[in-house]
Scaffold this active site. Structure first.
Site, PDB file in Angstrom:
ATOM      1  N   GLU A 272       0.829  -1.221   0.000  1.00 19.99           N
ATOM      2  CA  GLU A 272       0.000   0.000   0.000  1.00 19.99           C
ATOM      3  C   GLU A 272       0.854   1.257   0.000  1.00 19.99           C
ATOM      4  O   GLU A 272       0.325   2.367  -0.043  1.00 19.99           O
ATOM      5  CB  GLU A 272      -0.900   0.014   1.242  1.00 19.99           C
TER       6      GLU A 272
ATOM      7  N   HIS B 299      14.861 -20.281  -8.522  1.00 19.69           N
ATOM      8  CA  HIS B 299      14.565 -19.697  -7.204  1.00 19.69           C
ATOM      9  C   HIS B 299      13.352 -18.767  -7.238  1.00 19.69           C
ATOM     10  O   HIS B 299      12.931 -18.279  -6.188  1.00 19.69           O
ATOM     11  CB  HIS B 299      15.778 -18.936  -6.659  1.00 19.69           C
TER      12      HIS B 299
ATOM     13  N   ASP C 134      20.746 -28.630 -10.239  1.00 21.67           N
ATOM     14  CA  ASP C 134      21.544 -27.471  -9.829  1.00 21.67           C
ATOM     15  C   ASP C 134      22.039 -27.731  -8.392  1.00 21.67           C
ATOM     16  O   ASP C 134      21.390 -28.442  -7.620  1.00 21.67           O
ATOM     17  CB  ASP C 134      20.673 -26.207  -9.874  1.00 21.67           C
TER      18      ASP C 134
ATOM     19  N   ASP D 234      26.884 -25.676 -11.162  1.00 17.01           N
ATOM     20  CA  ASP D 234      27.516 -25.198  -9.924  1.00 17.01           C
ATOM     21  C   ASP D 234      27.818 -26.347  -8.948  1.00 17.01           C
ATOM     22  O   ASP D 234      28.293 -26.113  -7.836  1.00 17.01           O
ATOM     23  CB  ASP D 234      26.718 -24.061  -9.241  1.00 17.01           C
TER      24      ASP D 234
ATOM     25  N   TYR E 232      28.957 -21.262 -12.260  1.00 19.12           N
ATOM     26  CA  TYR E 232      29.613 -19.946 -12.222  1.00 19.12           C
ATOM     27  C   TYR E 232      31.113 -19.977 -12.485  1.00 19.12           C
ATOM     28  O   TYR E 232      31.762 -18.944 -12.447  1.00 19.12           O
ATOM     29  CB  TYR E 232      29.279 -19.267 -10.878  1.00 19.12           C
TER      30      TYR E 232
HETATM   31  N1  Q9C Z   1      27.280 -17.324   0.069  1.00 21.39           N
HETATM   32  C1  Q9C Z   1      21.495 -20.185  -8.885  1.00 21.39           C
HETATM   33  O1  Q9C Z   1      22.428 -20.956  -8.957  1.00 21.39           O
HETATM   34  N2  Q9C Z   1      24.044 -16.568  -3.116  1.00 21.39           N
HETATM   35  N3  Q9C Z   1      21.380 -19.261  -7.893  1.00 21.39           N
HETATM   36  C2  Q9C Z   1      24.033 -16.599  -1.718  1.00 21.39           C
HETATM   37  C3  Q9C Z   1      25.843 -17.383  -0.225  1.00 21.39           C
HETATM   38  C4  Q9C Z   1      22.810 -16.937  -3.778  1.00 21.39           C
HETATM   39  C5  Q9C Z   1      22.333 -19.203  -6.816  1.00 21.39           C
HETATM   40  C6  Q9C Z   1      25.405 -16.305  -1.166  1.00 21.39           C
HETATM   41  C7  Q9C Z   1      23.033 -18.105  -4.705  1.00 21.39           C
HETATM   42  C8  Q9C Z   1      21.957 -18.216  -5.758  1.00 21.39           C
HETATM   43  C9  Q9C Z   1      20.457 -20.151  -9.955  1.00 21.39           C
HETATM   44 ZN    ZN Z   2      22.612 -22.874  -8.336  1.00 21.54          ZN
END
Ligand code: Q9C
Ligand code: ZN
Length: 344
Positions: free
Chosen positions: A98, A156, A190, A279, A318
């Site tokens: 709001e 997420h 993942d 990852d 990553y």
């Molecule tokens: N040290 C995916 O791989 N980072 N997202 C938190 C913790 C968030 C990863 C930091 C990680 C999200 C799509």
């Molecule tokens: Zn991830």
């Protein structure tokens, strides 16, 4: 195999992530998709890159609330170029909706402060959803295998929540579209638990969500991913979490994968959507697992043994220079590369 990608995401580069009082370099960089595409381009007979046409914005409402989509679009529209906006309030406070300050609405929908919003965030995340939609359409048309490469990733993002670098849940959107043609299983490999995907299909009995990930006691998203979470209502029993400890290598990963694959086979879906993250690689800068690139080939061989049409949707990963080799290993395991070019 068709590879659906979008170059809309290439200029999109948030600089900072925020965690426990500190800013760190943002890991979801444009080089991620470039690394994968460059590797696939070396095998033109095996991979056909394609940029799909934009999709109707209303399609996103099949997995996200309209209020959520409108609020994020409105907040992004008000940001200055290069501004990185981290919401101040981050909780489901009705008052935030709001507020005369549209920015406060973003906080209502944020599950964490790890990611900023930029002026282009909503436009880019919703535009790259076209990659997953095109992949779903290819499967609907009878293709047995397709790959969608959206960035930012999606697992997420919940029905009305964002976080973990994700705004729009691409794998969930593809799965939702594929339910028009029968049951769908989502296999999420993942490193992180896909709390958004779990949320979206929590009460559904026509979608199985099965995830292998680092246990929430030690890894993002911390708030979901325990083995006790099995689905609710009609969806009870249609959610399977297999949490694993830091340091997990292939010897420990393989039996957990079998557990998830057995559940998928029992569910007997018409199609399988794989949320694919690299990852889990030993050298990943944010993950703590110990897989090597060749393990992705074995992972893929076991997934292919399901004998189901597969839509692969990229999530995280990553270690940018390593991503191309991971992708070639995975798709080699799926049989996409001729034996002479199989790198695994
Ligand atoms: N040290 C995916 O791989 N980072 N997202 C938190 C913790 C968030 C990863 C930091 C990680 C999200 C799509
Ligand atoms: Zn991830």
């Amino acid at each position: 195999m068709k590879v659906y990608y979008s170059d809309v995401e290439q200029p999109y580069h948030p600089r900072r992530s925020f965690f426990c009082g500190r800013f760190t370099a943002y890991p979801d960089v444009p080089g991620r998709t470039r690394s994968i595409l460059a590797a696939l381009e070396g095998h033109p007979a095996a991979f056909q890159p394609e940029r799909p046409a934009p999709v109707e914005p209303a399609l996103l409402e099949r997995v996200h609330g309209r209020g959520y989509l409108e609020a994020l679009a409105a907040v992004c529209a008000r940001l200055k170029p290069d501004e990185e906006f981290f919401p101040f309030h981050q909780q489901r406070l009705p008052l935030l909706l709001e507020s005369p300050y549209p920015r406060l609405r973003a906080g209502y929908y944020a599950v964490d402060g790890s990611m900023p919003l930029l002026a282009q965030s909503y436009a880019v995340a919703s535009a790259v959803a076209a990659t997953a939609v095109a992949g779903a359409q290819a499967l609907r048309a009878g293709t047995g295998l397709a790959y969608a490469l959206p960035r930012p990733p999606g697992h997420h993002a919940g029905r009305q929540s964002y976080g973990g670098y994700c705004l729009i849940n691409h794998a969930a959107l593809a799965a939702e579209l594929l339910t028009d043609a029968g049951k769908v299983a989502i296999l999420d490999v993942d490193y992180h638990h896909g709390n958004g995907t779990q949320d979206i299909f929590w009460e559904r009995d026509d979608v199985l969500y099965a995830s292998l990930h680092c246990r929430p006691e030690e890894a993002y998203p911390y708030i979901a991913g325990t083995a006790e979470e099995a689905g609710g209502g009609r969806g009870a029993g249609c959610n399977l979490n297999v949490p694993l400890g830091g340091g997990t290598d292939w010897a420990a990963y393989a039996p957990a994968l079998e557990t998830a694959l057995e559940a998928v086979a029992r569910f007997d879906p018409a199609t399988v959507v794989v949320s694919l993250g690299f990852d889990t690689l030993a050298t990943d800068p944010i993950g703590t697992f110990a897989l090597v690139p060749a393990d992705f080939a074995e992972m893929a061989r076991r997934i292919a043994a399901l004998g189901k049409p597969l839509l692969i949707v990229q999530e995280g990963g990553y270690d940018v220079p390593a991503l191309g080799a991971c992708a070639l290993s995975f798709f080699g395991g799926l049989g996409v590369l001729p034996p002479s070019e199989d790198t695994a």
